[in-house]
Design an enzyme around this catalytic site. Structure first.
Site, PDB file in Angstrom:
ATOM      1  N   TYR A  12       0.547  -1.130   0.105  1.00  0.00           N
ATOM      2  CA  TYR A  12       0.134  -0.077   0.099  1.00  0.00           C
ATOM      3  C   TYR A  12       0.916   1.597  -0.052  1.00  0.00           C
ATOM      4  O   TYR A  12       0.668   2.152  -0.983  1.00  0.00           O
ATOM      5  CB  TYR A  12      -1.240  -0.076   0.942  1.00  0.00           C
ATOM      6  CG  TYR A  12      -1.706   1.339   0.794  1.00  0.00           C
ATOM      7  CD1 TYR A  12      -3.112   1.525   0.749  1.00  0.00           C
ATOM      8  CD2 TYR A  12      -1.417   2.083   2.331  1.00  0.00           C
ATOM      9  CE1 TYR A  12      -3.611   2.168   0.646  1.00  0.00           C
ATOM     10  CE2 TYR A  12      -2.543   3.714   2.231  1.00  0.00           C
ATOM     11  CZ  TYR A  12      -3.214   3.490   1.182  1.00  0.00           C
ATOM     12  OH  TYR A  12      -4.213   4.962   1.796  1.00  0.00           O
ATOM     13  N   ASP A  36     -10.891   9.412   5.375  1.00  0.00           N
ATOM     14  CA  ASP A  36      -9.727   9.804   4.862  1.00  0.00           C
ATOM     15  C   ASP A  36      -9.773  12.181   4.625  1.00  0.00           C
ATOM     16  O   ASP A  36      -9.908  12.162   3.362  1.00  0.00           O
ATOM     17  CB  ASP A  36      -8.602   9.281   4.148  1.00  0.00           C
ATOM     18  CG  ASP A  36      -7.438  10.429   3.819  1.00  0.00           C
ATOM     19  OD1 ASP A  36      -6.952  11.632   4.390  1.00  0.00           O
ATOM     20  OD2 ASP A  36      -6.122   9.363   3.325  1.00  0.00           O
TER      21      ASP A  36
END
Lengths: 125, 125
Positions: A12, A36
């Site tokens: 990631y 986020d």
């Protein structure tokens, strides 16, 4: 399982730092959600995730995992990484703590990024 | 709000490192829950929280907040700290990433501690 989760986290951060949107999305389960930063509306569809990461992958950037700040518990993990982006002559540095839940195949089910505006540093290049 | 949350986090780590159980519980909202480590049954009653922290406060110990790893987002936070306990001639070091949600008064509503057995280091004194 912990090893599989660690591999996903490493992939990631690598993809966030130098991959394209497809590289990142490949690490997510189909039903995955992204919050986020934490406290903002949760992105729940593939289109919303793609739109979110397209902004990032369009920028000059690099990312680094803080190896000493990766914690894996059951099918969950928290880890710190640093992302540096360059936009319009400014270098932006942010170092969130991401919290993820994983499915049985080690794919990301939920991502929640902990950071606030006070954690974003801007400096001229 | 971020300032109030930061103060609660600092008080929490201080109390975990050198306070008694009441000092720790005073930072929790009445309806608070604790999941430590993540993936284990969630403690939901005051008695369960007291029992959990009594084990800790009965030990010789100290704790330190990693100031560079505190992230606050909305009414949520993630932070890393290190706890060192001494039991039966062994020194145990664990450095979890804790994730907390807070109420409007800056009291802890939920605590989730991210760490695994591979993060616990034991060494003879």
């Amino acid at each position: 399982m912990a090893q599989q989760i660690r591999a996903t986290i490493e992939r990631y951060v690598t993809a966030v730092g130098s991959g394209d949107t497809d590289d990142i999305l490949a690490l997510y389960a189909p039903e995955a959600t992204v919050e986020d930063p934490v406290g903002t509306p949760i992105r729940t569809t593939r289109e919303q995730l793609r739109e979110f990461y397209d902004v990032l992958t369009g920028l000059e950037r690099h990312a680094e995992l803080h190896e000493d700040a990766v914690r894996i518990a059951d099918r969950h993990a928290a880890f710190r990484f640093t992302l540096v982006t360059t936009v319009a002559g400014q270098r932006f540095t942010v170092s969130p703590i991401d919290v993820m839940e994983f499915d049985a195949d080690g794919r990301i089910l939920t991502m929640r990024a902990f950071w606030g505006s006070e954690d974003l540093r801007a400096e001229p290049i």
